[in-house]
Design a protein around this motif. Structure first.
Motif, PDB file in Angstrom:
ATOM      1  N   ILE A 283     -10.121   3.244   0.565  1.00 54.70           N
ATOM      2  CA  ILE A 283      -8.553   4.024   0.528  1.00 54.70           C
ATOM      3  C   ILE A 283      -8.093   3.908  -0.735  1.00 54.70           C
ATOM      4  O   ILE A 283      -7.298   4.656  -1.356  1.00 54.70           O
ATOM      5  CB  ILE A 283      -7.836   2.882   1.740  1.00 54.70           C
ATOM      6  CG1 ILE A 283      -8.326   3.320   3.040  1.00 54.70           C
ATOM      7  CG2 ILE A 283      -6.200   3.125   1.442  1.00 54.70           C
ATOM      8  CD1 ILE A 283      -7.560   2.381   4.014  1.00 54.70           C
TER       9      ILE A 283
ATOM     10  N   TYR B 114      -0.330  -1.961  -1.444  1.00 54.52           N
ATOM     11  CA  TYR B 114      -1.340  -1.769  -0.204  1.00 54.52           C
ATOM     12  C   TYR B 114      -0.889  -2.863   0.818  1.00 54.52           C
ATOM     13  O   TYR B 114      -0.812  -2.509   1.952  1.00 54.52           O
ATOM     14  CB  TYR B 114      -2.681  -2.001  -0.349  1.00 54.52           C
ATOM     15  CG  TYR B 114      -3.580  -1.774   0.598  1.00 54.52           C
ATOM     16  CD1 TYR B 114      -4.136  -0.426   0.909  1.00 54.52           C
ATOM     17  CD2 TYR B 114      -3.990  -2.672   1.346  1.00 54.52           C
ATOM     18  CE1 TYR B 114      -4.822  -0.188   2.003  1.00 54.52           C
ATOM     19  CE2 TYR B 114      -4.818  -2.592   2.291  1.00 54.52           C
ATOM     20  CZ  TYR B 114      -5.256  -1.489   2.991  1.00 54.52           C
ATOM     21  OH  TYR B 114      -6.085  -1.103   3.783  1.00 54.52           O
TER      22      TYR B 114
ATOM     23  N   ARG C  16       2.988  -0.321   1.875  1.00 51.12           N
ATOM     24  CA  ARG C  16       2.466   0.765   2.518  1.00 51.12           C
ATOM     25  C   ARG C  16       2.058   0.424   3.859  1.00 51.12           C
ATOM     26  O   ARG C  16       1.360  -0.371   4.496  1.00 51.12           O
ATOM     27  CB  ARG C  16       0.978   0.894   1.858  1.00 51.12           C
ATOM     28  CG  ARG C  16       0.324   2.052   2.737  1.00 51.12           C
ATOM     29  CD  ARG C  16      -1.527   2.435   1.834  1.00 51.12           C
ATOM     30  NE  ARG C  16      -1.906   3.461   2.533  1.00 51.12           N
ATOM     31  CZ  ARG C  16      -2.845   3.470   3.572  1.00 51.12           C
ATOM     32  NH1 ARG C  16      -2.828   2.373   4.087  1.00 51.12           N
ATOM     33  NH2 ARG C  16      -3.422   4.479   3.868  1.00 51.12           N
TER      34      ARG C  16
ATOM     35  N   HIS D 132       0.591   0.801   7.637  1.00 51.17           N
ATOM     36  CA  HIS D 132      -0.650   1.158   8.166  1.00 51.17           C
ATOM     37  C   HIS D 132      -0.682   1.579   9.708  1.00 51.17           C
ATOM     38  O   HIS D 132      -0.018   0.742  10.707  1.00 51.17           O
ATOM     39  CB  HIS D 132      -1.724  -0.214   8.205  1.00 51.17           C
ATOM     40  CG  HIS D 132      -1.934  -0.315   6.684  1.00 51.17           C
ATOM     41  ND1 HIS D 132      -3.065  -0.371   6.293  1.00 51.17           N
ATOM     42  CD2 HIS D 132      -1.174  -1.137   5.835  1.00 51.17           C
ATOM     43  CE1 HIS D 132      -3.034  -0.846   4.777  1.00 51.17           C
ATOM     44  NE2 HIS D 132      -1.845  -1.464   4.650  1.00 51.17           N
TER      45      HIS D 132
ATOM     46  N   SER E 299      -3.049   1.311  11.828  1.00 51.69           N
ATOM     47  CA  SER E 299      -3.595   0.338  12.750  1.00 51.69           C
ATOM     48  C   SER E 299      -2.775  -0.827  13.010  1.00 51.69           C
ATOM     49  O   SER E 299      -2.947  -1.616  13.809  1.00 51.69           O
ATOM     50  CB  SER E 299      -5.036  -0.092  12.025  1.00 51.69           C
ATOM     51  OG  SER E 299      -4.692  -0.689  10.785  1.00 51.69           O
ATOM     52  N   ASN E 300      -1.592  -1.049  12.170  1.00 48.06           N
ATOM     53  CA  ASN E 300      -0.749  -2.046  12.729  1.00 48.06           C
ATOM     54  C   ASN E 300       0.770  -1.382  13.075  1.00 48.06           C
ATOM     55  O   ASN E 300       1.659  -2.265  12.926  1.00 48.06           O
ATOM     56  CB  ASN E 300      -0.361  -2.908  11.158  1.00 48.06           C
ATOM     57  CG  ASN E 300      -1.545  -3.505  10.402  1.00 48.06           C
ATOM     58  OD1 ASN E 300      -2.488  -4.037  11.184  1.00 48.06           O
ATOM     59  ND2 ASN E 300      -1.392  -3.903   9.381  1.00 48.06           N
TER      60      ASN E 300
ATOM     61  N   THR F  30       3.460  -2.944   7.594  1.00 45.93           N
ATOM     62  CA  THR F  30       2.449  -3.462   6.433  1.00 45.93           C
ATOM     63  C   THR F  30       1.433  -4.476   6.804  1.00 45.93           C
ATOM     64  O   THR F  30       2.049  -5.403   7.865  1.00 45.93           O
ATOM     65  CB  THR F  30       3.177  -3.816   5.409  1.00 45.93           C
ATOM     66  OG1 THR F  30       4.122  -5.017   5.366  1.00 45.93           O
ATOM     67  CG2 THR F  30       4.245  -2.596   4.937  1.00 45.93           C
TER      68      THR F  30
END
Length: 72
Positions: free
Chosen positions: A19, A48, A52, A54, A56-57, A61
């Motif tokens: 990524i 990150y 940022r 995500h 999946s979360n 962050t």
């Protein structure tokens, strides 16, 4: 490979590395020296983990996700 030889841990690290490369490194000019590269990487890693979101979360962050676990 990780210390406890769990291949899934290595896969997670490789995903993060991919990524970072795709979203930042490949699009940037090459740093002039190692200090410049370290500064850039520190900024990328901070972004990150703290800025940022995500998928999946659930669009949080990693830092937000960790705070939720601490409060449990």
């Amino acid at each position: 490979m990780t210390q406890d030889y769990k291949p899934t841990d290595n896969a997670i690290a490789e995903r993060v590395n991919g990524i970072i490369k795709q979203e930042w490194i490949y699009r940037m000019k090459r740093p002039k020296n190692m200090d410049g590269a370290m500064h850039i990487l520190k900024d990328i890693i901070y972004f990150y983990n703290n800025k940022r979101p995500h998928m999946s979360n659930m669009m949080k962050t990693p830092a937000e996700k960790r705070r939720n676990y601490v409060g449990c």
